[in-house]
Design a protein around this motif. Structure first.
Motif, PDB file in Angstrom:
ATOM      1  N   MET A  20       0.840  -1.200   0.000  1.00  7.33           N
ATOM      2  CA  MET A  20       0.000   0.000   0.000  1.00  7.33           C
ATOM      3  C   MET A  20       0.875   1.250   0.000  1.00  7.33           C
ATOM      4  O   MET A  20       0.539   2.248  -0.645  1.00  7.33           O
ATOM      5  N   ALA A  21       2.015   1.192   0.690  1.00  6.21           N
ATOM      6  CA  ALA A  21       2.939   2.328   0.704  1.00  6.21           C
ATOM      7  C   ALA A  21       3.521   2.574  -0.679  1.00  6.21           C
ATOM      8  O   ALA A  21       3.731   3.730  -1.081  1.00  6.21           O
ATOM      9  N   SER A  24       1.037   4.533  -2.394  1.00  3.73           N
ATOM     10  CA  SER A  24       1.005   5.907  -1.882  1.00  3.73           C
ATOM     11  C   SER A  24       2.136   6.742  -2.462  1.00  3.73           C
ATOM     12  O   SER A  24       1.936   7.901  -2.837  1.00  3.73           O
ATOM     13  N   GLY A  27       1.290   7.489  -5.995  1.00  2.00           N
ATOM     14  CA  GLY A  27       0.279   8.553  -6.034  1.00  2.00           C
ATOM     15  C   GLY A  27       0.888   9.918  -5.770  1.00  2.00           C
ATOM     16  O   GLY A  27       0.511  10.909  -6.399  1.00  2.00           O
ATOM     17  N   ALA A  28       1.842   9.981  -4.847  1.00  2.00           N
ATOM     18  CA  ALA A  28       2.509  11.251  -4.555  1.00  2.00           C
ATOM     19  C   ALA A  28       3.331  11.721  -5.746  1.00  2.00           C
ATOM     20  O   ALA A  28       3.355  12.914  -6.068  1.00  2.00           O
ATOM     21  N   SER A  45     -10.807  10.069  -7.968  1.00  2.00           N
ATOM     22  CA  SER A  45      -9.973   9.376  -6.976  1.00  2.00           C
ATOM     23  C   SER A  45     -10.826   8.788  -5.857  1.00  2.00           C
ATOM     24  O   SER A  45     -10.521   7.701  -5.357  1.00  2.00           O
ATOM     25  N   GLY A  73      -3.657   2.576  -2.424  1.00  2.00           N
ATOM     26  CA  GLY A  73      -2.670   3.573  -2.002  1.00  2.00           C
ATOM     27  C   GLY A  73      -2.583   4.741  -2.969  1.00  2.00           C
ATOM     28  O   GLY A  73      -2.523   5.905  -2.558  1.00  2.00           O
ATOM     29  N   VAL A  76      -5.821   6.886  -2.547  1.00  2.00           N
ATOM     30  CA  VAL A  76      -5.845   7.648  -1.290  1.00  2.00           C
ATOM     31  C   VAL A  76      -4.925   8.857  -1.388  1.00  2.00           C
ATOM     32  O   VAL A  76      -5.305   9.978  -1.024  1.00  2.00           O
ATOM     33  N   GLN A  77      -3.717   8.644  -1.900  1.00  2.00           N
ATOM     34  CA  GLN A  77      -2.772   9.753  -2.012  1.00  2.00           C
ATOM     35  C   GLN A  77      -3.258  10.797  -3.015  1.00  2.00           C
ATOM     36  O   GLN A  77      -3.126  11.998  -2.782  1.00  2.00           O
ATOM     37  N   THR A  78      -3.846  10.348  -4.105  1.00  2.00           N
ATOM     38  CA  THR A  78      -4.380  11.283  -5.092  1.00  2.00           C
ATOM     39  C   THR A  78      -5.506  12.109  -4.494  1.00  2.00           C
ATOM     40  O   THR A  78      -5.563  13.329  -4.669  1.00  2.00           O
ATOM     41  N   THR A  80      -6.086  12.785  -1.278  1.00  2.00           N
ATOM     42  CA  THR A  80      -5.580  13.668  -0.224  1.00  2.00           C
ATOM     43  C   THR A  80      -4.837  14.871  -0.789  1.00  2.00           C
ATOM     44  O   THR A  80      -5.094  16.015  -0.392  1.00  2.00           O
ATOM     45  N   THR A  81      -3.929  14.637  -1.725  1.00  2.00           N
ATOM     46  CA  THR A  81      -3.166  15.758  -2.268  1.00  2.00           C
ATOM     47  C   THR A  81      -4.036  16.673  -3.129  1.00  2.00           C
ATOM     48  O   THR A  81      -3.846  17.891  -3.111  1.00  2.00           O
TER      49      THR A  81
END
Length: 185
Positions: A20-21, A24, A27-28, A45, A73, A76-78, A80-81
């Motif tokens: 999952m990391a 992430s 995604g970042a 997303s 992952g 979620v990152q997409t 959030t950012t």
């Protein structure tokens, strides 16, 4: 899922967390390449998160579950950012700190409410149903985003020609509570 469904140990749980990391981080990196966040991306997303959780809930094997977690992952990152970027870029500088503080309070402050609910679902119905609850939250967020986009498509902007949306925010803040910074002559 690692322990109760796939009967794996701590090492396998750590591997799932690492997968999952990886998603992430991917995604970042994708977010870093975007020049302009959009509400559409936020809704997509959220939908991808819902789909990812729903897929993860029905995965029959440990490895397929892990592969789906990479997609979760990324989504979620997409989400959030994109949410954070949209708030910062669409807010007047003098209101930005307040808006981001409220965003963080909502994002982090709802965890003590949601976590026990999802934990109760996992205890009474199983880990797959808890992931289903996560999928439902992603679908609900996507529906809210889609409804917003549909309303925005039909509405005309409330600002006049030559002004920006932020000008309207500033005038509203000045009129209602005097939060605009004072200028010196």
């Amino acid at each position: 899922m690692s322990v109760t469904v796939f009967h794996a140990g701590a090492h396998q749980f750590g591997l799932l967390t690492s997968l999952m990391a990886i998603g992430s981080v991917a995604g970042a990196l994708l977010a870093a390449g975007r020049t302009n966040p959009r509400i559409t991306l936020l809704a997509v997303s959220a939908l991808c998160f819902g789909l990812g959780c729903a897929l993860a809930a029905v995965m029959p094997t440990y490895w397929l579950f892990g592969l789906v977690l990479i997609g979760v992952g990324i989504s979620v990152q997409t989400f959030t950012t994109t949410a954070n970027s949209l708030l910062q870029l669409s807010t007047e500088p003098f209101m930005r700190g307040r808006i981001i503080a409220m965003f963080m309070a909502i994002a982090l402050g709802t965890t003590p409410i949601g976590a026990p609910i999802v934990g109760w679902i996992a205890d009474h119905f199983g880990a797959r149903w808890a992931l289903g609850a996560g999928a439902a939250s992603g679908f609900a967020a996507a529906i809210v985003g889609i409804c917003y986009l549909m309303r925005a498509e039909h509405a005309s902007p409330p600002w006049e020609e030559g002004q920006t949306q932020n000008d309207g925010f500033r005038r509203e803040a000045e009129a209602h509570d005097g939060l605009a910074p004072q200028t010196r002559d």
